[in-house]
Design a protein around this motif. Structure first.
Motif, short mmCIF file in Angstrom:
data_model
loop_
_atom_site.label_atom_id
_atom_site.label_comp_id
_atom_site.label_asym_id
_atom_site.label_seq_id
_atom_site.Cartn_x
_atom_site.Cartn_y
_atom_site.Cartn_z
N ASN A 16 1.16 -1.48 0.07
CA ASN A 16 0.21 0.03 -0.11
C ASN A 16 0.69 1.02 -0.15
OD1 ASN A 16 -1.94 2.55 1.06
ND2 ASN A 16 -3.03 1.09 1.11
N ASN A 17 0.80 1.77 -1.24
CA ASN A 17 2.05 3.45 -1.28
C ASN A 17 1.30 4.19 -0.11
OD1 ASN A 17 3.20 2.16 -3.42
ND2 ASN A 17 2.15 2.83 -4.99
N LYS A 18 -0.02 4.37 0.32
CA LYS A 18 -0.14 4.98 1.29
C LYS A 18 0.72 5.02 2.40
CE LYS A 18 -3.75 8.36 3.00
NZ LYS A 18 -5.25 8.26 3.28
N LEU A 19 0.37 3.63 2.61
CA LEU A 19 0.75 3.20 4.11
C LEU A 19 2.46 3.21 3.69
CD1 LEU A 19 0.60 2.43 7.42
CD2 LEU A 19 0.41 -0.28 6.10
N ARG A 20 2.86 2.64 2.63
CA ARG A 20 4.37 3.08 2.70
C ARG A 20 5.26 4.25 3.08
NH1 ARG A 20 5.88 -0.18 -3.23
NH2 ARG A 20 5.66 -1.97 -2.23
N ARG A 21 4.50 5.19 2.40
CA ARG A 21 4.99 6.57 3.01
C ARG A 21 5.65 7.37 3.63
NH1 ARG A 21 1.49 11.57 0.66
NH2 ARG A 21 2.05 13.59 2.30
N HIS A 22 3.81 7.21 5.17
CA HIS A 22 3.86 7.29 6.02
C HIS A 22 4.78 6.97 7.00
CE1 HIS A 22 1.50 10.86 5.24
NE2 HIS A 22 0.74 9.79 4.39
N LEU A 23 5.18 5.50 6.83
CA LEU A 23 5.50 4.56 7.66
C LEU A 23 7.14 4.53 7.84
CD1 LEU A 23 6.24 1.15 9.05
CD2 LEU A 23 5.66 0.99 7.56
N ALA A 24 7.61 4.97 6.06
CA ALA A 24 8.97 5.70 5.71
C ALA A 24 8.97 7.00 6.41
CB ALA A 24 9.58 5.12 4.47
N GLU A 25 8.35 7.27 6.81
CA GLU A 25 8.35 9.33 7.15
C GLU A 25 8.82 8.86 9.26
OE1 GLU A 25 5.51 11.43 6.91
OE2 GLU A 25 6.28 12.07 5.04
N ALA A 26 8.02 7.48 8.95
CA ALA A 26 7.76 7.70 10.65
C ALA A 26 9.34 6.99 11.58
CB ALA A 26 6.75 6.38 10.91
N ILE A 27 10.13 6.04 10.00
CA ILE A 27 10.49 5.42 10.40
C ILE A 27 12.20 6.54 10.97
CG2 ILE A 27 12.93 3.57 9.55
CD1 ILE A 27 10.20 1.60 9.07
N ALA A 28 11.98 7.10 9.34
CA ALA A 28 13.50 7.70 9.11
C ALA A 28 13.46 8.94 10.86
CB ALA A 28 12.52 9.19 8.34
N HIS A 29 12.19 9.19 11.23
CA HIS A 29 11.71 10.43 12.50
C HIS A 29 11.89 8.93 13.40
CE1 HIS A 29 9.88 12.91 9.66
NE2 HIS A 29 11.01 14.24 10.93
N CYS A 30 11.80 8.08 14.03
CA CYS A 30 12.76 7.31 15.00
C CYS A 30 14.26 6.77 14.98
CB CYS A 30 11.27 6.18 14.84
SG CYS A 30 9.90 6.06 15.85
N CYS A 31 14.42 6.74 13.87
CA CYS A 31 15.78 6.76 13.70
C CYS A 31 16.75 7.50 14.84
CB CYS A 31 16.60 6.79 12.56
SG CYS A 31 16.02 5.27 11.95
N MET A 32 16.29 8.45 14.97
CA MET A 32 17.42 10.08 15.74
C MET A 32 16.94 9.10 17.12
SD MET A 32 17.22 11.61 13.47
CE MET A 32 16.36 12.50 11.73
N TRP A 33 16.86 8.36 18.05
CA TRP A 33 16.95 8.16 18.74
C TRP A 33 17.97 6.61 19.03
CZ3 TRP A 33 16.96 10.52 23.24
CH2 TRP A 33 16.54 9.64 24.89
N GLY A 34 19.29 6.86 20.21
CA GLY A 34 19.65 5.60 20.48
C GLY A 34 20.18 4.69 19.39
N ASN A 35 19.62 3.50 20.03
CA ASN A 35 20.24 2.00 19.08
C ASN A 35 19.16 1.92 18.00
OD1 ASN A 35 22.82 2.45 20.20
ND2 ASN A 35 21.93 0.76 21.59
N ASN A 36 18.26 2.96 18.15
CA ASN A 36 16.94 2.55 17.18
C ASN A 36 17.68 1.99 15.66
OD1 ASN A 36 15.31 2.92 19.08
ND2 ASN A 36 14.45 4.59 18.09
N ARG A 37 18.04 2.54 14.96
CA ARG A 37 18.79 2.38 14.07
C ARG A 37 19.02 0.96 13.94
NH1 ARG A 37 21.17 7.75 13.73
NH2 ARG A 37 20.70 9.05 13.18
N VAL A 38 19.95 0.28 14.78
CA VAL A 38 20.49 -0.70 14.59
C VAL A 38 19.07 -1.45 15.17
CG1 VAL A 38 21.55 -2.66 15.83
CG2 VAL A 38 22.96 0.22 15.67
N ALA A 39 18.22 -1.53 15.57
CA ALA A 39 16.69 -1.63 16.15
C ALA A 39 16.42 -2.47 15.05
CB ALA A 39 16.58 -1.83 17.07
N PHE A 40 16.50 -1.20 13.72
CA PHE A 40 15.47 -1.83 12.36
C PHE A 40 16.18 -2.47 11.62
CE2 PHE A 40 13.45 3.06 13.51
CZ PHE A 40 12.32 1.99 13.81
N GLY A 41 17.91 -2.64 11.74
CA GLY A 41 18.54 -3.30 10.68
C GLY A 41 17.63 -5.49 11.64
N GLU A 42 18.38 -4.87 12.70
CA GLU A 42 17.62 -6.44 13.49
C GLU A 42 16.38 -6.56 13.45
OE1 GLU A 42 18.85 -5.37 17.41
OE2 GLU A 42 21.45 -5.28 17.19
#
Length: 988
Positions: free
Chosen positions: A879-905
């Motif tokens: 779903n492209n609409k969900l993809r767009r806002h999900l990607a935005e949420a992931i982008a902003h959630c990377c800004m804390w602690g080890n969240n970037r690593v956690a997304f990969g894991e």
């Protein structure tokens, strides 16, 4: 039961001890009710049924031992029940034709065993036990005149002793008291139906019959004479000691085809007596008058009375109708019909054509549930699918009720002339009154009216349909007509060559087809095609007769009712109804336009109809009729636009044909709520197009809508808020709503319970919140907390709209981070909504999380609540609409602690690579931002490289969107930097 037997039942005058029950209609009705009560007693009240009577009910029975079977011990002619009381004695004993019964359970069994003799057994039992309560409960419960204190005494006893036997006694006495009331009500109704004769009426009838009596072949009688020439001052000819019994006079009647008859006329009716030797004993049933009595005795009388009277009835009927009034019409019609009424087997109309015999039509009951019934229509309300049953036993009925009841019996006659007289007389009543409608139903006349439709007598069919058309406004009668097969016959009548008959049938179908089962019946019997064919009577625009337009009007009315069904909408289209509806829409007659537009607005819920309405050029005519002087037509046109304006092309056509201004003008008519609901609905849907919103700004529509935010029904509020929600997407309108004082009433509606209203309110609040000044007011009114609480609403649409509204609130509020943190449990609630199954809820929540995550403290709290794995779990979506806002949420959630690593894991990185293959540039932008943030972790860079993101991002580096360009370049740079570092480490 004791009071009813003492006061209502009709006993012979042999004395209270040995009197017998007369075989009268009233007594039969009472006995049948008592039998029904006793038969059902053991099933409905098993504990009370086992109660053993104080003394047995004892009577002489006509039953013998052979009828008893299982549960009884039979010894020659004697029978004993196997069931016994505490004293060891059987509860039923039959000995030498004497029957003794000691419980209701045995009475129930006995009545079932008696079969066809149960009426005789009940009569014998009650004659032998004039006050059954004494035998059942004891002498202290004897039926007495005046105030009966036995029940109160029993209550006192229960308070003191409260044993099981006393409780059973009080239950039994209450049940029997309830039966007593039922019997008394029934008897009152029966008695009120009886016609009481008086001396004047008898004298008039005698004189009337004498005028038609003599030796000729066509005379009704040879002679009719009083036995006494002396008349008392009260008009009676019976001796005074017989007058006290209600007797009026005695007659000797000589019919042509029977022996002379001696009859008694009394206030209770007419009957055959013992003869000229002053034998007053009744020898026949009781009849309401002399004519009715003679009809049962003499076939020659029946034949000749019709010949003598039928030539005069039309002239007399209309004379009375013009100069005397309704009551005389009823009495005259009753007299004429009774004279004309002939047995069905020999009945023939003036043309020699016989009517079909009256027979009880079989009720079909409710149609069984089938796949076709399910989802019959999305727009159907089925408001009367379960009609409310009225309470029986109401004796306080109007004179009209009893007047119709008198006429009903003559409608059932087989002779066409008598039937037409009765139908004409019945139409003189106000058939729109419920009393008159139910009178026709209660008397069984409804079945006869439907039966008359299946005859070949045009006058009878016409008269019946005229009555059915009026009374079918009643919910109960609509269902009854469908149950008795009336719709099938009316559909056949649509093929009749008689135009008037077809119109009446179509109008009646329009009334009856207001519930699903009736609409289905019309379709299944070919009614839709026939109704559409009636629209083809003429070509609109050419000269036509009034009857042609009336035919089209009636057909359109029926189609309007039927079009509430989805399958019927398809049937109308397949039958070629759309071009015909479009043609009639161009006419100027309001009475035709109303059902035509009514049908169209029902059908407009279907996409195929909306396409046809656009291609057939109907929008221009709908817009034109918005300026009609008739509010109902305005309302229907607005409702049609409301449904059609779901399509963008139609919204543009409404604007092109200048329909937006009349819609705005109609907002001033705030008294007519139906019209207001339709108009605000049309404005709401038209406002989805930005060009239309700009036009509404010119017409000051927003200002008017704000004034409608209070003191309006929900159906209006839903549309008003919906329209404001669309209009406030424009910056100018957001300020207009604030200046007109609209923010507060909008926020106040966040506490509503209607789901559709809440969805629109959420959107309106979110739209207003895009203005910082508006946001200050919303925050001061606790609007954000109310929005957040709606995330708990079980309706996914409400949840999603609330989450969307929170996005601008969080974005434009001063110190939004602190505002969000002040909502206890708010962050946990919104994170948990990522577990929803609804795509729109997930999309809106991701958008809200993207805004909330801009605050580091709030992001930390959401991380603790597991936002990262929940977001990663959602990445496998198309779903492209969900993809767009999900990607935005992931982008902003990377800004804390080890969240970037956690997304990969949590395997949330690899699926993002597929997002870059989407054709939506907004998805590209959000995905590139997310990948850029994730690429700060070396392991994520490896995953991205393995999934081929570099090639896709290289193409986006040249984008004209600066944000996308920078994010793509930054991600490639991080991947390249990791690769160089790896090579350097490997090769030195």
């Amino acid at each position: 039961m004791g009071v009813a037997l003492a006061r209502a039942a009709q006993w012979t005058s042999a004395g209270s001890g040995t009197g017998t029950l007369e075989i009268t209609p009233l007594n039969k009705a009472l006995l049948n009710q008592i039998i029904q009560f006793v038969e059902d007693f053991s099933t409905k009240h098993p504990q009370e049924a086992a109660f053993v009577f104080r003394e047995p009910l004892e009577w002489k029975t006509q039953l013998d031992s052979s009828v008893f079977g299982e549960g009884y011990e039979i010894n020659e002619a004697a029978v004993q029940s196997q069931a016994k009381g505490k004293d060891g004695q059987p509860l039923l004993i039959l000995s030498a034709s004497t029957l003794r019964v000691r419980s209701f359970d045995q009475l129930s069994r006995l009545l079932r065993i008696a079969m066809g003799k149960k009426l005789k057994e009940a009569q014998a039992c009650l004659e032998a036990n004039r006050d059954p309560l004494v035998k059942i409960l004891g002498p202290e419960y004897e039926t007495v005149e005046g105030e009966d204190m036995s029940i109160l005494q029993l209550f006192d006893k229960v308070k003191k002793e409260s044993d099981l036997e006393t409780e059973l006694k009080i239950k039994i006495i209450l049940l029997l008291h309830q039966l007593d009331l039922q019997l008394l009500n029934s008897s009152l109704k029966q008695i009120s139906q009886d016609v009481r004769l008086n001396p004047a009426a008898v004298n008039n009838e005698v004189n009337f019959l004498k005028n038609f009596s003599g030796q000729g072949e066509d005379t009704v009688l040879e002679s009719l004479d009083y036995t006494s020439d002396y008349m008392f001052s009260n008009g009676c000819r019976a001796p005074p000691w017989r007058q006290v019994r209600g007797e009026i006079c005695y007659l000797v009647v000589k019919p042509h085809d029977t022996d002379p008859l001696c009859i008694t006329c009394s206030t209770a009716g007419v009957f055959l007596n013992g003869g000229e030797d002053i034998d007053y004993e009744r020898k026949s049933d009781l009849y309401k008058d002399i004519v009715t009595f003679l009809r049962e005795i003499s076939p020659r009388f029946v034949e000749n009375i019709a010949k003598q009277v039928c030539i005069y009835w039309y002239l007399v009927y209309f004379f009375v109708q013009m100069f005397i009034g309704r009551n005389c019409i009823v009495n005259l019609a009753e007299r004429l019909c009774s004279l004309l009424k002939i047995r069905t087997s020999s009945s023939a109309g003036p043309s020699g054509q016989r009517l079909k015999p009256y027979m009880k039509l079989k009720s079909s009951g409710k149609a069984s549930s089938s796949p076709e019934d399910v989802g019959e229509s999305s727009s159907e309300t089925d408001e009367d699918e379960q009609p409310v049953r009225r309470l029986e036993g109401n004796t306080d009925l109007s004179p009209e009720y009893w007047g119709i009841q008198k006429l009903a019996k003559y409608v059932k006659g087989g002779d066409p002339t008598a039937t037409v007289i009765a139908l004409c007389s019945m139409r003189d009543f106000n058939l729109s009154e419920e009393t008159c409608q139910l009178a026709i139903k209660d008397t069984g006349c409804l079945e006869v009216l439907i039966n008359l439709l299946d005859t070949e007598e045009i006058k009878c069919q016409t008269g019946s349909l005229k009555i059915l058309k009026e009374i079918s406004q009643n919910v109960l009668i609509r269902h009854a007509i469908a149950d008795f097969g009336g719709l099938e016959i009316m559909v056949k009548i649509l093929d009749s060559p008689d135009t008037n008959l077809k119109c009446l049938a179509a109008e009646t179908i329009a009334n009856v087809a207001r519930f699903k089962r009736a609409r289905k019946t019309v379709r299944q019997h070919g009614g839709i095609k026939r109704l559409v064919e009636l629209l083809e009577s003429i070509s609109v625009g050419s000269s036509y007769q009034a009857k042609d337009s009336e035919t089209a009007r009636c057909a359109a009315l029926a189609l309007w009712s039927c079009s509430k069904s989805t399958k019927n909408k398809k049937a109308i289209r397949k039958a070629g109804g759309i071009p015909l509806l479009a043609r009639w829409l161009k006419c100027s007659h309001t009475n035709i336009l109303i059902p035509i537009v009514g049908t169209l607005q029902e059908c407009a819920s279907e996409p195929s109809y909306r396409l046809a309405i656009r291609t057939e050029g109907m929008i221009e005519n709908l817009v034109k009729n918005l300026s009609s002087e008739h509010e109902e037509l305005q309302m229907l046109c607005a409702s049609a636009i409301f449904k059609c304006a779901e399509d963008e092309e139609i919204r543009d056509l409404v604007r092109k044909h200048e329909g937006l201004q009349p819609l705005s003008v109609l907002l001033d008519n705030s008294e007519n709520k139906q019209l207001l609901a339709a108009v605000t609905g049309a404005i709401w849907k038209c406002a989805i197009s930005r060009e239309n919103v700009l036009k509404f700004q010119e017409y000051k529509t927003v200002e008017t809508l704000v004034t409608l935010l209070t003191n309006q029904p929900e159906e209006v509020l839903i549309n008003v808020i919906g329209a404001l929600g669309e209009c406030c997407q424009e910056e100018e309108n957001r300020g207009t709503i604030r200046r007109c004082g609209g923010i507060a009433p909008i926020v106040e509606l966040l506490t509503a319970t209607n789901q559709a209203l809440l969805v629109n309110v959420n959107k309106a609040v979110g739209g207003c919140a895009m203005d910082p000044e508006n946001m200050l007011i919303i925050d001061s009114l606790d609007g954000v907390r109310l929005l957040w609480s709606l995330l708990k609403n079980p309706n996914p649409d409400v949840q999603a709209s609330a989450a969307w509204a929170l996005c601008p609130c969080v974005e434009n509020a001063k110190n939004s981070g602190e505002m969000v943190r002040s909502l206890v449990g708010g962050l946990e609630l919104i994170v948990n909504l990522l577990k929803s199954k609804d795509k729109e809820v997930l999309t809106s929540v991701c958008a809200a999380i993207a805004n909330i995550a801009k605050d580091q403290e709030n992001l930390a709290v959401m991380t603790d609540h597991g936002v990262v794995p929940l977001l990663s779990k959602l990445t496998n979506t198309n779903n492209n609409k969900l993809r767009r806002h999900l990607a935005e949420a992931i982008a902003h959630c990377c800004m804390w602690g080890n969240n970037r690593v956690a997304f990969g894991e949590t395997k949330g990185v690899a699926p993002l690579a597929r997002y870059l293959k989407s054709k939506d540039p907004l998805v590209h932008r959000a995905t590139a931002l997310a990948l850029y943030q994730l690429s700060e972790d070396p392991n994520n860079c490896v995953i991205m490289h393995e999934n081929g993101v570099v090639k896709l991002l290289l193409a986006m580096v040249g984008s004209t969107d600066d944000t996308l360009q920078e994010a793509a370049a930054g991600c490639i740079s991080n991947i390249r930097r990791l690769a160089l570092a790896t090579e350097k480490a490997k090769y030195g």
